[in-house]
Design a protein around this motif. Structure first.
Motif, PDB file in Angstrom:
ATOM      1  N   GLY A 406       0.857  -1.176   0.000  1.00 41.90           N
ATOM      2  CA  GLY A 406       0.000   0.000   0.000  1.00 41.90           C
ATOM      3  C   GLY A 406       0.891   1.224   0.000  1.00 41.90           C
ATOM      4  N   ILE A 407       0.320   2.391  -0.246  1.00 45.06           N
ATOM      5  CA  ILE A 407       1.091   3.629  -0.325  1.00 45.06           C
ATOM      6  C   ILE A 407       0.483   4.643   0.633  1.00 45.06           C
ATOM      7  N   ALA A 408       1.294   5.169   1.541  1.00 42.40           N
ATOM      8  CA  ALA A 408       0.804   6.195   2.455  1.00 42.40           C
ATOM      9  C   ALA A 408       0.341   7.405   1.657  1.00 42.40           C
ATOM     10  N   ALA A 409      -0.868   7.854   1.939  1.00 46.38           N
ATOM     11  CA  ALA A 409      -1.482   8.927   1.151  1.00 46.38           C
ATOM     12  C   ALA A 409      -0.988  10.297   1.604  1.00 46.38           C
ATOM     13  N   GLN A 410      -0.698  11.135   0.639  1.00 43.15           N
ATOM     14  CA  GLN A 410      -0.318  12.518   0.904  1.00 43.15           C
ATOM     15  C   GLN A 410      -1.448  13.484   0.560  1.00 43.15           C
ATOM     16  N   SER A 411      -2.478  12.971  -0.095  1.00 46.89           N
ATOM     17  CA  SER A 411      -3.537  13.812  -0.648  1.00 46.89           C
ATOM     18  C   SER A 411      -4.805  12.982  -0.746  1.00 46.89           C
ATOM     19  N   PRO A 412      -5.976  13.616  -0.800  1.00 46.54           N
ATOM     20  CA  PRO A 412      -7.209  12.854  -1.026  1.00 46.54           C
ATOM     21  C   PRO A 412      -7.285  12.234  -2.420  1.00 46.54           C
ATOM     22  N   ILE A 413      -6.406  12.657  -3.340  1.00 46.72           N
ATOM     23  CA  ILE A 413      -6.471  12.209  -4.737  1.00 46.72           C
ATOM     24  C   ILE A 413      -5.427  11.118  -4.959  1.00 46.72           C
ATOM     25  N   LYS A 424       8.418  15.827  -4.190  1.00 47.75           N
ATOM     26  CA  LYS A 424       8.433  16.875  -3.171  1.00 47.75           C
ATOM     27  C   LYS A 424       7.191  17.747  -3.224  1.00 47.75           C
ATOM     28  N   GLU A 425       6.731  18.080  -4.437  1.00 44.59           N
ATOM     29  CA  GLU A 425       5.572  18.973  -4.553  1.00 44.59           C
ATOM     30  C   GLU A 425       4.269  18.287  -4.122  1.00 44.59           C
ATOM     31  N   GLY A 426       4.317  16.946  -3.979  1.00 43.41           N
ATOM     32  CA  GLY A 426       3.097  16.229  -3.634  1.00 43.41           C
ATOM     33  C   GLY A 426       2.954  15.868  -2.166  1.00 43.41           C
ATOM     34  N   ILE A 427       3.965  16.160  -1.319  1.00 45.68           N
ATOM     35  CA  ILE A 427       3.882  15.704   0.076  1.00 45.68           C
ATOM     36  C   ILE A 427       2.960  16.599   0.906  1.00 45.68           C
ATOM     37  N   ALA A 558     -16.850  21.379   6.860  1.00 47.58           N
ATOM     38  CA  ALA A 558     -17.578  22.548   6.365  1.00 47.58           C
ATOM     39  C   ALA A 558     -16.626  23.735   6.327  1.00 47.58           C
ATOM     40  N   ASN A 559     -16.098  23.998   5.149  1.00 50.21           N
ATOM     41  CA  ASN A 559     -15.181  25.117   4.952  1.00 50.21           C
ATOM     42  C   ASN A 559     -15.696  25.895   3.751  1.00 50.21           C
ATOM     43  N   ASP A 560     -16.175  27.105   3.990  1.00 51.55           N
ATOM     44  CA  ASP A 560     -16.790  27.897   2.914  1.00 51.55           C
ATOM     45  C   ASP A 560     -15.836  28.124   1.752  1.00 51.55           C
ATOM     46  N   GLU A 561     -14.561  28.345   2.063  1.00 54.62           N
ATOM     47  CA  GLU A 561     -13.572  28.574   1.008  1.00 54.62           C
ATOM     48  C   GLU A 561     -13.413  27.322   0.148  1.00 54.62           C
ATOM     49  N   TYR A 562     -13.320  26.162   0.801  1.00 56.35           N
ATOM     50  CA  TYR A 562     -13.201  24.895   0.069  1.00 56.35           C
ATOM     51  C   TYR A 562     -14.436  24.660  -0.793  1.00 56.35           C
ATOM     52  N   ARG A 578      -8.121  24.990 -13.525  1.00 58.50           N
ATOM     53  CA  ARG A 578      -8.692  23.896 -12.719  1.00 58.50           C
ATOM     54  C   ARG A 578      -7.615  23.234 -11.862  1.00 58.50           C
ATOM     55  N   ASP A 579      -6.451  23.027 -12.422  1.00 58.23           N
ATOM     56  CA  ASP A 579      -5.354  22.408 -11.672  1.00 58.23           C
ATOM     57  C   ASP A 579      -4.990  23.231 -10.444  1.00 58.23           C
ATOM     58  N   ALA A 580      -4.974  24.559 -10.600  1.00 49.12           N
ATOM     59  CA  ALA A 580      -4.625  25.431  -9.476  1.00 49.12           C
ATOM     60  C   ALA A 580      -5.681  25.353  -8.376  1.00 49.12           C
ATOM     61  N   LEU A 581      -6.957  25.312  -8.758  1.00 47.58           N
ATOM     62  CA  LEU A 581      -8.023  25.179  -7.764  1.00 47.58           C
ATOM     63  C   LEU A 581      -7.905  23.861  -7.011  1.00 47.58           C
ATOM     64  N   ILE A 582      -7.629  22.788  -7.726  1.00 48.41           N
ATOM     65  CA  ILE A 582      -7.501  21.471  -7.094  1.00 48.41           C
ATOM     66  C   ILE A 582      -6.354  21.484  -6.081  1.00 48.41           C
ATOM     67  N   ALA A 583      -5.219  22.070  -6.462  1.00 49.32           N
ATOM     68  CA  ALA A 583      -4.070  22.138  -5.550  1.00 49.32           C
ATOM     69  C   ALA A 583      -4.418  22.935  -4.297  1.00 49.32           C
ATOM     70  N   ASP A 584      -5.158  24.022  -4.450  1.00 44.23           N
ATOM     71  CA  ASP A 584      -5.548  24.835  -3.292  1.00 44.23           C
ATOM     72  C   ASP A 584      -6.504  24.067  -2.374  1.00 44.23           C
ATOM     73  N   MET A 585      -7.410  23.297  -2.958  1.00 45.33           N
ATOM     74  CA  MET A 585      -8.350  22.514  -2.144  1.00 45.33           C
ATOM     75  C   MET A 585      -7.626  21.427  -1.362  1.00 45.33           C
ATOM     76  N   VAL A 586      -6.665  20.784  -2.005  1.00 42.49           N
ATOM     77  CA  VAL A 586      -5.883  19.758  -1.313  1.00 42.49           C
ATOM     78  C   VAL A 586      -5.117  20.385  -0.150  1.00 42.49           C
ATOM     79  N   ASP A 587      -4.538  21.562  -0.366  1.00 44.87           N
ATOM     80  CA  ASP A 587      -3.801  22.230   0.705  1.00 44.87           C
ATOM     81  C   ASP A 587      -4.707  22.582   1.876  1.00 44.87           C
ATOM     82  N   LEU A 588      -5.938  23.013   1.586  1.00 45.61           N
ATOM     83  CA  LEU A 588      -6.881  23.315   2.664  1.00 45.61           C
ATOM     84  C   LEU A 588      -7.196  22.071   3.489  1.00 45.61           C
ATOM     85  N   ALA A 589      -7.443  20.963   2.805  1.00 41.27           N
ATOM     86  CA  ALA A 589      -7.755  19.717   3.506  1.00 41.27           C
ATOM     87  C   ALA A 589      -6.577  19.267   4.363  1.00 41.27           C
ATOM     88  N   ARG A 590      -5.351  19.459   3.862  1.00 36.99           N
ATOM     89  CA  ARG A 590      -4.166  19.114   4.646  1.00 36.99           C
ATOM     90  C   ARG A 590      -4.040  20.011   5.871  1.00 36.99           C
TER      91      ARG A 590
END
Length: 677
Positions: A406-413, A424-427, A558-562, A578-590
């Motif tokens: 298995g692989i330890a997850a760094q992101s919901p994706i 490095k950019e994915g941790i 519940a995060n209004d920004e997300y 779209r890619d930039a929005l996805i990266a920002d959402m992942v950062d918020l979840a982290r």
């Protein structure tokens, strides 16, 4: 090979991967996936080309593609001209072209218990109305489709259609052709349109799912014959499609058998694939007609050991999923070396091939963000959750319980889905540091410091002095005492106490729906290869407490920004914005540390040497048609591996002879003595 039979084979009702294993061999949805290409590529299935897409204003007039908020999107679908249903008694007609087997009374159908009991069959070409009728069936409350709630948010008029049908007087069969849905229109036998509300590019992925498989009205009427449901003579038991295979046997306690559909259209093995496919032999059959096999048998094996034994004897072509935590089998099959999982020497002597598969999915423990202890959005609450994330040694957990599979997850994706980043950019920088070219989990000392800053020095509440005790809800069948002990131990190293609350799925689901959890276990496998299919797990309106439905946001995040970014992301086409929005959402979840830990599952499939074209497809189950079997090698190897063991027989005969000789000699001696007297 499976341990449990499928519950639903009606495409309107099914929503499970083990059911799709059968459904997707029998039916042809409008769209499909390229078997070999990676990243996953959507292609026309039953369509002659990709759907034509038009954007409409509130008056139904076409507007430009660049319009930000169209009122509607209209998809025009054009069918191939060589689609044909399998032979089936539902299509049988008398000399006046009337259905042979549409009955008015239960007595008329007494002699029939399965489709093969009917002496006559028929068939016909597939037409556009078969797809339209199938979508109407999704909206019919009588079918209890799991897609009704979701699709009615998009397909124009679906909710109103559902209510209209619900109001109809109860009858044996309701012909859905008698009712119109605003978002559906048949243009001619080969084309139809689907109109959805607003803009939703991911709708194309939904057109590749089993729910949009065609259902002819004759079949719906046939299975509505009086008394048929009482003997499981239903579409949910006996599917009818135009795909490469048809079901000829369905015995849930024994086996399910598929045979080649004699009416299947002309199709060929792909001539191109992903990099490395040619070297791996995946293009050896390029351009050849498919399907290769005429018959496929799926047996219900209650025991994993029995299944494995028969596979090793050559009576099964494939092993099915070999989970790393099935220790007995795993230790026999694999060795874990410095380069990961490898075949054991015994497997190598059998010429068994291995098909590893990193599934496009994620398993995790989540925090309930409404819980007064672990929930909340203040900095101290975030630090508490981050400390717990660090304390949970995911890599060690995978090594102990999954043999590192298995692989330890760094992101919901997960890997294979756009938006997943490697290196490095994915941790996750709140849990890991990048050291010497790899992700390294932050230290327990750092986790203890975060607990101090969160108000729990040494795992005790700074105000009351009480120990921090957390509760984890798990499904009783999905965890054992060993793993619970391990989790208890790792948290004790930072002073936190754990209490597990195991329950069956129904009880666990009830607690999730009502928000009565603190930490819970869950998981998600991709329906389609788009990040939206994972990021929606954290979308506020998907909370069961907000939607009053079976929502997927079990953390009640519940995060209004997300949420605002999610709404924008889901309607954007692929591209940098779209890619930039996805990266920002992942950062918020982290940052908010919504999940305690997560990993991407890996599974390994084994194939005997006579099985070819074994590439796994993480999304589509419509892969049987690509499988090729060397039917000469299989019986040869079965004979070699199952030679009768004769030495016990000969040994037994020698033993009996040895025991008999003294008796025979004694008998002859007595005979001689008698003659002498």
């Amino acid at each position: 090979m499976a341990s449990t039979p499928p519950k639903h084979l009606d495409p309107a009702q099914s929503y499970a991967s083990d059911e799709a294993l059968f459904i997707m061999q029998i039916y042809e949805p409008p769209m499909a996936y390229h078997y070999l290409k990676r990243p996953y590529e959507l292609i026309p299935g039953a369509l002659s080309r990709a759907p034509d897409v038009a954007y409409l204003n509130a008056s139904g007039e076409e507007i430009s593609d660049e319009a930000d908020e169209p009122a509607y999107t209209r998809y025009t679908l054009h069918l191939r001209d060589d689609l044909h249903f399998q032979p089936h008694p539902a299509f049988a007609q008398d000399k006046d072209a009337k259905p042979l087997y549409f009955f008015d009374t239960e007595e008329e159908g007494t002699a029939y218990r399965q489709p093969s009991d009917f002496p006559e069959t028929g068939d016909r070409p597939l037409v556009a109305n078969d797809y339209v009728y199938a979508i109407k069936r999704l909206a019919d409350p009588a079918n209890a489709s799991p897609m009704l709630g979701f699709m009615s948010q998009y397909i124009l008029g679906m909710e109103a259609f559902s209510e209209l049908v619900r109001e109809q007087p109860k009858q044996e069969w309701l012909d859905l052709n008698d009712f119109q849905m605003d978002g559906l229109k048949v243009l001619d036998d080969d084309s139809f349109t689907i109109t959805i509300k607003g803009r939703y590019p991911q709708f194309l992925f939904w057109l590749a799912m089993p729910f949009f498989s065609p259902v002819p009205p004759e079949v719906d009427r046939f299975y509505s014959n009086p008394g048929f449901a009482d003997k499981n003579l239903t579409l949910d038991w006996w599917p009818v499609g135009s795909g490469p295979f048809m079901m000829v046997k369905n015995d849930p306690n024994s086996e399910i058998v598929l045979e080649r559909n004699p009416n299947y259209r002309e199709e060929f093995f792909p001539t191109e694939g992903a990099p490395g496919d040619r070297e791996a032999g995946y293009l050896d059959d390029a351009g050849k007609p498919i399907p290769f096999v005429d018959r496929a048998t799926y047996r219900m094996e209650k025991s994993g050991l029995s299944l494995w034994t028969k596979f090793m004897q050559g009576y099964y072509d494939r092993s099915g999923e070999t989970h790393a935590h099935t220790t007995g089998v795993f230790d026999q099959v694999f060795v874990v070396g410095p380069d990961g999982v490898e075949m054991s020497e015994e497997m190598m002597t059998h010429d068994i091939t291995m098909s590893p598969d990193v599934k496009p999915g994620i398993y995790y423990y989540g925090f309930n963000m409404r819980d007064p202890v672990v929930g909340g959005y203040t900095e101290d609450k975030r630090k508490l959750r981050q400390a717990l994330q660090i304390a949970f040694q995911t890599e060690e957990y995978l090594n102990v319980f999954y043999k590192g599979n298995g692989i330890a997850a760094q992101s919901p994706i997960p890997p294979g889905i756009p938006g997943h980043l490697e290196g490095k950019e994915g941790i996750n920088p709140y849990v890991y540091d990048w050291v010497d070219g790899e992700a390294r989990r932050k230290s327990l000392d750092y986790a203890r410091q975060l607990l101090v800053e969160a108000g729990y020095p040494n795992g005790r509440d700074a105000l009351t002095g009480k120990p921090l005790k957390l509760f984890i809800d798990v499904q009783s069948q999905a965890i054992n005492s060993t793993s619970m002990s391990w989790i208890d131990r790792v948290f004790s190293e930072v002073g936190v106490q754990i209490e597990f609350r195991p329950a069956d799925w129904n009880r666990t689901r009830e607690k999730l729906l009502t928000g009565n959890t603190q930490i819970y276990s869950s998981g998600w496998l991709a329906d389609y290869p788009d990040p939206e299919n994972f990021l929606f797990l954290l979308y506020g309106p998907e909370s069961p407490l907000l939607c009053e439905c079976d929502g997927a946001n079990n953390s009640n995040y519940a995060n209004d920004e997300y949420d605002a970014m999610f709404r924008r992301m889901r309607v954007l086409p692929p591209g940098p914005e779209r890619d930039a929005l996805i990266a920002d959402m992942v950062d918020l979840a982290r940052r908010d540390a919504v999940w305690l830990y997560a990993f991407y599952p890996k599974e390994i499939y084994l194939n005997n040497s006579w099985v070819h074209n074994n590439k796994r497809h993480g999304i589509s189950k419509a892969t049987l048609k690509y499988t090729r079997i060397d039917t000469d090698l299989r019986p040869e190897m079965q004979k070699l591996w199952n030679k009768p063991v004769t030495w016990p027989i000969y040994g037994g005969l020698l033993l009996l002879a040895g025991l008999a000789v003294p008796g025979i000699l004694a008998y002859r001696r007595r005979q001689r003595e008698t003659v002498g007297r």
